[in-house]
Enzyme design. Sequence first.
Site, PDB file in Angstrom:
ATOM      1  N   ARG A 110      -0.445  -3.204   4.709  1.00  0.00           N
ATOM      2  CA  ARG A 110       0.436  -4.312   5.127  1.00  0.00           C
ATOM      3  C   ARG A 110       1.119  -3.941   6.436  1.00  0.00           C
ATOM      4  O   ARG A 110       0.952  -2.827   6.938  1.00  0.00           O
ATOM      5  CB  ARG A 110       1.480  -4.585   4.044  1.00  0.00           C
ATOM      6  CG  ARG A 110       2.348  -3.361   3.796  1.00  0.00           C
ATOM      7  CD  ARG A 110       3.485  -3.631   2.847  1.00  0.00           C
ATOM      8  NE  ARG A 110       4.293  -2.427   2.677  1.00  0.00           N
ATOM      9  CZ  ARG A 110       5.438  -2.378   2.047  1.00  0.00           C
ATOM     10  NH1 ARG A 110       5.948  -3.466   1.516  1.00  0.00           N
ATOM     11  NH2 ARG A 110       6.112  -1.253   1.956  1.00  0.00           N
ATOM     12  N   CYS A 114      -2.411  -7.300  14.219  1.00  0.00           N
ATOM     13  CA  CYS A 114      -2.338  -7.122  15.672  1.00  0.00           C
ATOM     14  C   CYS A 114      -1.424  -8.203  16.241  1.00  0.00           C
ATOM     15  O   CYS A 114      -1.697  -9.384  16.069  1.00  0.00           O
ATOM     16  CB  CYS A 114      -3.729  -7.248  16.294  1.00  0.00           C
ATOM     17  SG  CYS A 114      -3.594  -7.436  18.090  1.00  0.00           S
ATOM     18  N   ASN A 148       7.924  -8.947   7.259  1.00  0.00           N
ATOM     19  CA  ASN A 148       8.631  -7.873   6.552  1.00  0.00           C
ATOM     20  C   ASN A 148       8.533  -6.596   7.369  1.00  0.00           C
ATOM     21  O   ASN A 148       7.443  -6.212   7.805  1.00  0.00           O
ATOM     22  CB  ASN A 148       8.014  -7.623   5.177  1.00  0.00           C
ATOM     23  CG  ASN A 148       8.893  -6.735   4.312  1.00  0.00           C
ATOM     24  OD1 ASN A 148      10.013  -7.112   3.970  1.00  0.00           O
ATOM     25  ND2 ASN A 148       8.422  -5.554   3.994  1.00  0.00           N
ATOM     26  N   GLU A 149       9.648  -5.955   7.575  1.00  0.00           N
ATOM     27  CA  GLU A 149       9.670  -4.652   8.257  1.00  0.00           C
ATOM     28  C   GLU A 149       8.631  -4.549   9.363  1.00  0.00           C
ATOM     29  O   GLU A 149       7.737  -3.694   9.342  1.00  0.00           O
ATOM     30  CB  GLU A 149       9.513  -3.518   7.237  1.00  0.00           C
ATOM     31  CG  GLU A 149      10.701  -3.413   6.326  1.00  0.00           C
ATOM     32  CD  GLU A 149      10.718  -2.127   5.484  1.00  0.00           C
ATOM     33  OE1 GLU A 149       9.654  -1.534   5.277  1.00  0.00           O
ATOM     34  OE2 GLU A 149      11.815  -1.733   5.059  1.00  0.00           O
ATOM     35  N   CYS A 154      -0.466  -1.304  18.139  1.00  0.00           N
ATOM     36  CA  CYS A 154      -1.890  -1.636  18.155  1.00  0.00           C
ATOM     37  C   CYS A 154      -2.450  -1.312  19.535  1.00  0.00           C
ATOM     38  O   CYS A 154      -1.778  -1.506  20.553  1.00  0.00           O
ATOM     39  CB  CYS A 154      -2.080  -3.113  17.830  1.00  0.00           C
ATOM     40  SG  CYS A 154      -3.817  -3.589  17.813  1.00  0.00           S
ATOM     41  N   CYS A 156      -5.729  -2.377  20.515  1.00  0.00           N
ATOM     42  CA  CYS A 156      -7.004  -3.109  20.572  1.00  0.00           C
ATOM     43  C   CYS A 156      -7.196  -3.748  21.953  1.00  0.00           C
ATOM     44  O   CYS A 156      -6.326  -3.695  22.818  1.00  0.00           O
ATOM     45  CB  CYS A 156      -7.053  -4.166  19.481  1.00  0.00           C
ATOM     46  SG  CYS A 156      -6.071  -5.616  19.850  1.00  0.00           S
ATOM     47  N   CYS A 159      -4.650  -6.398  22.819  1.00  0.00           N
ATOM     48  CA  CYS A 159      -3.373  -5.806  23.241  1.00  0.00           C
ATOM     49  C   CYS A 159      -3.491  -5.275  24.667  1.00  0.00           C
ATOM     50  O   CYS A 159      -2.562  -5.413  25.474  1.00  0.00           O
ATOM     51  CB  CYS A 159      -2.941  -4.709  22.279  1.00  0.00           C
ATOM     52  SG  CYS A 159      -2.308  -5.385  20.725  1.00  0.00           S
ATOM     53  N   GLU A 305      17.683  -4.641   1.659  1.00  0.00           N
ATOM     54  CA  GLU A 305      17.074  -3.845   0.589  1.00  0.00           C
ATOM     55  C   GLU A 305      17.796  -2.503   0.447  1.00  0.00           C
ATOM     56  O   GLU A 305      18.155  -1.879   1.445  1.00  0.00           O
ATOM     57  CB  GLU A 305      15.610  -3.501   0.907  1.00  0.00           C
ATOM     58  CG  GLU A 305      14.656  -4.654   0.985  1.00  0.00           C
ATOM     59  CD  GLU A 305      13.238  -4.189   1.312  1.00  0.00           C
ATOM     60  OE1 GLU A 305      12.895  -3.013   1.058  1.00  0.00           O
ATOM     61  OE2 GLU A 305      12.471  -5.008   1.841  1.00  0.00           O
ATOM     62  N   LYS A 354       4.874   1.217  -8.256  1.00  0.00           N
ATOM     63  CA  LYS A 354       5.259   1.035  -9.663  1.00  0.00           C
ATOM     64  C   LYS A 354       6.345   2.011 -10.102  1.00  0.00           C
ATOM     65  O   LYS A 354       7.050   1.765 -11.060  1.00  0.00           O
ATOM     66  CB  LYS A 354       4.054   1.066 -10.592  1.00  0.00           C
ATOM     67  CG  LYS A 354       3.294   2.363 -10.636  1.00  0.00           C
ATOM     68  CD  LYS A 354       2.133   2.209 -11.622  1.00  0.00           C
ATOM     69  CE  LYS A 354       1.304   3.467 -11.711  1.00  0.00           C
ATOM     70  NZ  LYS A 354       0.675   3.833 -10.404  1.00  0.00           N
ATOM     71  N   HIS A 356       8.832   2.639  -8.085  1.00  0.00           N
ATOM     72  CA  HIS A 356      10.038   2.300  -7.314  1.00  0.00           C
ATOM     73  C   HIS A 356      11.046   1.643  -8.239  1.00  0.00           C
ATOM     74  O   HIS A 356      10.709   0.741  -9.003  1.00  0.00           O
ATOM     75  CB  HIS A 356       9.669   1.358  -6.168  1.00  0.00           C
ATOM     76  CG  HIS A 356      10.728   1.282  -5.114  1.00  0.00           C
ATOM     77  ND1 HIS A 356      11.944   0.661  -5.317  1.00  0.00           N
ATOM     78  CD2 HIS A 356      10.764   1.767  -3.855  1.00  0.00           C
ATOM     79  CE1 HIS A 356      12.668   0.762  -4.214  1.00  0.00           C
ATOM     80  NE2 HIS A 356      11.985   1.436  -3.309  1.00  0.00           N
TER      81      HIS A 356
END
Length: 669
Positions: A110, A114, A148-149, A154, A156, A159, A305, A354, A356
């Site tokens: 996750r 790019c 998220n975060e 990258c 590539c 980029c 969080e 699991k 966490h």
Amino acid sequence: MEHKFKRILYGGDYNPNQWPEEIWKEDMRILKDARINSATINVFSWAKIQPSEETYDFDELDRIIDMLSRENYDIVLATATGALPAWMAKRYPEVERTDYEGRHHKFGRRHNACPNSPVFQKFSAAMAAKLAKRYGNNEHVVCYHVSNEYGGRCYCENCEKAFRVWLRKKYRTLDALNAAWNMEFWGHLIGDWDEIVLPNELGEGIGKHKTAFAGLSIDYRRFNSDSILENFKAERDAIRRFDKKTPITTNLMGTYKELDYFKWAKEMDIVSWDNYPAYDTPWSYTAMCHDLMRGLKDEPFMLMEQTPSQQNWQKYNSLKRPGQMRAQSYQTMAHGADTIQFFQLRRSVGGCEKFHGAVIAHAGTENTRVFREVQQLGKELESFGSETLGSANPAQVGVIFDWDNYWALEYTSGPTEDLKYVDQIHQYYRYFYNKNIPVHMIPVDADFGRYRVIVAPVLYMVKEGMKEALEKFVREGGTLITTYMSGIVDQSDNVHLGGYPGPLRDLAGVWVEEVDALAPEQFNKVVFEDGSVHSCGVLCDLMHLEGAEQLGVYESDFYAGMPAVTKNRFGEGTVYYIGTNLHEDGIEAVLDLAAEQSGVHSLVSEPTRLEISCRETEDFRYWFVINFQDEEQRIPTEFAGKTDLITGETVDANLLMKKYDVKIVKDRK
Ligand code: GLA
Ligand code: ZN
């Protein structure tokens, strides 16, 4: 006072889609008991709500949102774009990144899209728009959480092309670019924009962390941070087409190196961040991160969080001890949080998280220590209503934090590998923390005039305009504290010629002729005017006085007797220059002088090892008093007889606070 929410959001990441619906009902029952009033949903649901390029399926999300709305939750709605769906990676491999080693990635993990993939840009913005259109008029949706975060890099081809466009806009001519990166060195002159290569391992990279041309690397960092920021902005703007007012955020990560958060914060309605200290993270370090997150917008922030109990991804995932989560939550509030949210509400059954921690453990009941602690805090926060929301954290000390400088300092080849930007900043922050002197973490273009003291450790990169701004600040009476490795380069990482510390030379009243690097087993000592001796290491500036007075000199080596720490009058103000990495007690000795002379002092009049912070509304002060020490600590006498917001009771004189005890002393101004 302006604030974004009606109550303290108390909740966190909630992934009911991982569970059958009977469990959802059970969740609602259990969580209500803990006064959970908020859920962050849809963070990783992209594949679920868009199962193929052509199809969307919001059935389940509708049911989740209906349920939470019925239960009067404040919903933090994520846009689901933090993890790519498998179909997208398969059909459009360009959405995956190419890494530093030049390998193009496959579907998996996750936070790895790019940023310059037109396909990713199109699909992510379309998803954000769909969500805002569908749920934007639900009054229970109080905040959008984009992706998220965000992070990573990258390398590539997309980029690389985008980097050339970015550079062209910045430099306009290749002459300017070649000069900025000093490409005469090794004859790397660029003759055509298309010759520019990203600074990866196949290009200018020297090992994993350095390159032959820091100027190029720093520009790439700026570009990468901007590229990802464009992703955020595209989703934000897509949301705004359908929802004009709900605040939009994305969860940041404290001192995370990849993204220039000061730049990011300008585009965000509210800052939120994820706080995951390790078992041995100093309390002062966490406090600094909170202050930095508050400083990004100089406004209260969201704690998006934290774990209620335990993490899974550290080396040693120790449990938060009884009372620790509560104390840490109050520390977060003390430094400016208006929400307390957890990752996560129910522990996953599978996958790498699991183990966490969560509010509801695998046991599936409310009958756990962790749940009871979450519940206690929930009841307390609920009792505050909205009264602490939006309150400010005033300070007279500003500590400069700058991402360009972070990158530049850590790209240097020499004089030492041991200089880590964040640790350097923390060494100075810690002094103020230990003394309970509030601090603002500020960007290089802050309004320095708001402060009595500006602390600028390792201000390696001094960009255009900074010399003038710092001189004005000191001339008008301010106190500046700066150190070795300051004033060395300009914004392109080329040296300010004419002697170190370059643009700070007049201010500091010193000339640094040479810089010695000491290995970890080597050290020197600084002998101060009062006879006290403090050890030092890492770097030793060999300097000459040019108007400054010496406060301390080196004890040994061929530069024994040369100044190591100096003080200079400049206009109405004073500059302290610390030419070597002093140990904590040495820093304390110098900063004690600076604090006293500039009239900044502790929030309390007697010495204490309690952590004390103060938030203020127009009418009240809230003193957050927390014991992070192993031993009991006596509460300062000035709080006796005042009211504790948590219990409503009067604070006893001589009250002994145990480890993790918290008092919030409320006082009318
Ligand atoms: C991050 C992520 C969450 C989760 C937690 C675990 O902060 O945002 O999705 O992975 O870490 O600590
Ligand atoms: Zn890319």
